[in-house]
Design an enzyme around this catalytic site. Structure first.
Site, PDB file in Angstrom:
ATOM      1  N   TYR A  22      -5.763  11.851  -0.545  1.00  0.00           N
ATOM      2  CA  TYR A  22      -6.483  12.949  -1.198  1.00  0.00           C
ATOM      3  C   TYR A  22      -6.912  13.940  -0.129  1.00  0.00           C
ATOM      4  O   TYR A  22      -7.378  13.555   0.948  1.00  0.00           O
ATOM      5  CB  TYR A  22      -7.724  12.432  -1.939  1.00  0.00           C
ATOM      6  CG  TYR A  22      -8.547  13.528  -2.584  1.00  0.00           C
ATOM      7  CD1 TYR A  22      -8.292  13.936  -3.890  1.00  0.00           C
ATOM      8  CD2 TYR A  22      -9.567  14.169  -1.876  1.00  0.00           C
ATOM      9  CE1 TYR A  22      -9.038  14.943  -4.478  1.00  0.00           C
ATOM     10  CE2 TYR A  22     -10.314  15.180  -2.460  1.00  0.00           C
ATOM     11  CZ  TYR A  22     -10.044  15.564  -3.766  1.00  0.00           C
ATOM     12  OH  TYR A  22     -10.764  16.567  -4.339  1.00  0.00           O
ATOM     13  N   GLU A  53      -7.257  21.875  -3.845  1.00  0.00           N
ATOM     14  CA  GLU A  53      -7.182  20.415  -3.931  1.00  0.00           C
ATOM     15  C   GLU A  53      -5.729  19.958  -3.959  1.00  0.00           C
ATOM     16  O   GLU A  53      -4.914  20.519  -4.692  1.00  0.00           O
ATOM     17  CB  GLU A  53      -7.900  19.929  -5.188  1.00  0.00           C
ATOM     18  CG  GLU A  53      -7.910  18.412  -5.332  1.00  0.00           C
ATOM     19  CD  GLU A  53      -8.578  17.959  -6.617  1.00  0.00           C
ATOM     20  OE1 GLU A  53      -9.676  17.377  -6.543  1.00  0.00           O
ATOM     21  OE2 GLU A  53      -8.000  18.202  -7.697  1.00  0.00           O
TER      22      GLU A  53
END
Length: 406
Positions: A126, A214
């Site tokens: 992530y 993101e």
């Protein structure tokens, strides 16, 4: 063109974000889009045949893979082994309504399908860059636990989340990019590629005035390549005047029509799911107004800040947008006159109410400059509106009226 001037960022689709990533030098898989069934063959022809393809529904909402279409078709993300299968999945998605945990029960209609060349994945990570409100600095967040909601990781394994604050006056330092790569436990060529990707991603975030970037998941392949397999990008709406190329990416079909209409008149409007509409001047006062409506047992239908210098035309358009919402059962106007004089706003309210022939109950609380003139204008109007001398009294009245109307 008018822009959003308030709280909400501008969102774009994944395929648009990936194109911007590629332009910024961030490594992404090959992909192509189609917006009609007639374009499926042409779009897929740019991807190698005989190799797995990822088919993704494009909507402004997360949780697509676990979503369900209104006709029962499962999943807005599918990995298939051929172009023929890719077309079948795309045909099931296009024009269909996808419901995810973020869309609510109404879902969102899919008007674009994204075909991605499938990637062999060694490990998922992530990575995100966003603004840290506590420090007013950009922060890079990374985790070895990718491909899942970062909120779940934060709750179950907070020690697996790495945060690196960036001084905006200095920019991202090379040692900070290496810190991220070390934190992701990468080595060799993958380490170098990660440092390069993080550096490019931060530069993109800063140069494009993003509020959030993101990548979930960021992946390594068996050969050691580091790729952004997904992309979510939000832009600071207050900086869009600097980025006309970004504004062109705005998909109005993904936004609430009332919010789109409000932006045309520089009205700061956000639709909510209650039945008490609010028209207020000032963001802080608008938030307080919504809070006190909740305190008295009501539910606000919107956030609407008309600003400190609203004109009669803006007031009229604000009312028109409010009454266009079938859920609205009553309207509360809460104005503190400073730059905006109370008599001017009162005149706007009266003219708008007459022009629109408003039928919903209306409570008006005025305070500040020329308040007595404003109250007299309302009293002489002959309109069926309820005056209020305090915000508490106004909220109590409007909640009662909304309940009766419902």
């Amino acid at each position: 063109m008018s822009f959003y001037l308030f709280l909400l960022p501008m969102n774009i689709h994944e395929y648009q974000a990936k194109q911007l990533f590629a332009d910024a030098g961030v490594a992404v898989p090959n992909g192509t889009v189609a917006q009609s069934a007639e374009n499926f063959d042409h779009a897929l022809s740019s991807l190698p045949d005989g190799k797995a393809v990822v088919v993704k529904a494009q909507i402004h909402a997360g949780g697509r893979g676990k979503g369900t279409f209104k006709d029962g078709f499962q999943g807005g993300v599918h990995v298939v082994s051929s172009h023929g299968e890719a077309k079948e999945k795309a045909e099931a998605m296009l024009g269909n309504v996808l419901v995810t945990k973020q869309t609510g029960e109404e879902g969102k209609e899919v008007s674009t399908v994204y075909f991605n060349e499938a990637t062999d994945i060694e490990k998922e990570y992530y990575l995100a860059v966003l603004m840290d409100r506590a420090t007013s600095k950009p922060v890079i967040i990374a985790s070895t636990e990718g491909g899942v909601d970062i909120e779940e990781v934060a709750e179950s394994s907070p020690d697996k989340i790495l945060k690196v604050l960036v001084d905006p006056t200095l920019g991202l330092r090379s040692h900070q990019a290496r810190q991220i790569a070390f934190g992701l436990e990468l080595s060799g060529d993958s380490f170098k590629q990660c440092v390069k990707l993080v550096t490019k991603l931060y530069a993109f975030f800063w140069d494009k005035d993003c509020s959030q970037v993101e990548v979930n998941p960021l992946v390594t392949t068996p050969s050691g390549d580091v790729l952004a397999l997904d992309a979510k990008v939000n832009f600071d709406a207050n900086a869009l005047f600097r980025h006309p190329d970004v504004v062109e990416l705005r998909d109005l079909s993904e936004e609430d029509p009332k919010e789109v209409e409000a932006s045309k008149f520089d009205l700061n409007y956000i639709a909510l799911d209650g039945n008490v509409a609010c028209m207020v001047n000032g963001a802080g006062l608008a938030m307080a107004t919504m809070d006190i409506i909740k305190h008295y047992g009501g539910s606000p239908a919107n956030f609407l800040d008309v600003g400190g210098g609203a004109t009669e035309e803006q007031v009229e358009n604000a009312f028109r947008i409010l009454v266009s919402d079938d859920a609205v059962k009553a309207i509360l106007v809460n104005i503190f006159g400073g730059i905006m004089k109370c008599d001017v706003i009162a005149t706007g309210i009266v003219n708008a109410a007459r022009k629109l022939d408003m039928k919903v109950p209306l409570v008006v609380r005025l305070e500040g400059t020329n308040v007595e003139k404003g109250k007299q204008i309302l009293a002489d109007s002959g309109l069926a509106l309820e005056p209020a001398d305090s915000l508490a009294q106004a909220a109590e009245k409007i909640v009662k009226l909304a309940a009766e109307a419902s």
